[in-house]
Write an enzyme that holds these catalytic residues in place. Structure first.
Site, mmCIF file in Angstrom:
data_model
loop_
_atom_site.group_PDB
_atom_site.id
_atom_site.type_symbol
_atom_site.label_atom_id
_atom_site.label_comp_id
_atom_site.label_asym_id
_atom_site.label_seq_id
_atom_site.Cartn_x
_atom_site.Cartn_y
_atom_site.Cartn_z
ATOM 1 C CE1 TYR A 1 7.381 5.266 -7.920
ATOM 2 C CE2 TYR A 1 8.155 6.141 -10.008
ATOM 3 C CZ TYR A 1 7.410 6.286 -8.864
ATOM 4 O OH TYR A 1 6.680 7.420 -8.644
ATOM 5 C CG HIS B 1 2.827 3.710 -1.933
ATOM 6 N ND1 HIS B 1 2.284 4.211 -3.095
ATOM 7 C CD2 HIS B 1 1.915 3.916 -0.960
ATOM 8 C CE1 HIS B 1 1.090 4.709 -2.823
ATOM 9 N NE2 HIS B 1 0.830 4.528 -1.538
ATOM 10 C CG LEU B 2 7.088 -0.276 -6.166
ATOM 11 C CD1 LEU B 2 6.952 0.028 -7.646
ATOM 12 C CD2 LEU B 2 7.749 -1.608 -5.947
ATOM 13 C CB SER B 3 9.056 5.487 -3.830
ATOM 14 O OG SER B 3 7.784 6.091 -3.954
ATOM 15 N NE ARG C 1 5.418 11.780 -6.046
ATOM 16 C CZ ARG C 1 4.793 11.360 -7.138
ATOM 17 N NH1 ARG C 1 3.805 10.509 -7.055
ATOM 18 N NH2 ARG C 1 5.168 11.794 -8.328
#
Length: 152
Positions: free
Chosen positions: A24, A101-103, A112
């Site tokens: 992250y 989303h960061l990732s 996910r």
């Protein structure tokens, strides 16, 4: 009063910068907020920023945004993959939502890879770390400008 951009952040995002920085990043949520506030100030667009670890609170905020926001940037965290209630709230409020989303969830664990939020979001920005928020903000600012230029 001019409707602005609401940024809603879900569970554990208050721990940005210290929780799994290899995934992250090291940028904190307060730093992201400051970057977005600076950009919105330059454009004269109000910004509302919230973080909560509670699903019901996110839903309440989306309901409130229905009357007050032009666009919502939503980082639902893990709720993206589990919350049908959040999905239904997004669909009900009829405010454009950009999932952030960061990732990159598609490059992570199989659980996910499905987002209930993405099914009803106007767009998704993922995988760019803290830059994901700024990219989503630019899209939101563009939509607001287009709507103001052509209100029909």
């Amino acid at each position: 009063m001019r409707k602005g951009i609401w940024v809603l952040n879900g569970p554990s995002l208050n721990l940005l910068g210290v929780r799994r920085p290899e995934i992250y990043g090291r940028t904190t949520l307060k730093e992201i907020q400051a970057q977005l506030e600076e950009r919105c100030q330059r454009e004269g667009v109000p910004l509302v920023f919230h973080q909560t670890n509670h699903e019901g609170t996110l839903i309440d905020l989306l309901h409130e945004a229905r009357e007050k926001a032009a666009v919502v940037l939503l980082n639902p965290g893990a709720y993206a993959h589990t919350s049908i209630a959040l999905r239904d709230a997004i669909e009900a409020v009829e405010v454009p939502v950009i999932e952030v989303h960061l990732s990159n969830p598609q490059a992570r664990e199989p659980f996910r890879r499905h987002s209930f939020v993405a099914e009803v979001a106007r767009g998704v920005v993922a995988g760019f770390g803290a830059l994901s928020y700024r990219l989503a903000l630019e899209a939101a600012l563009g939509w607001i400008q287009e709507k103001e230029e052509d209100p029909l």
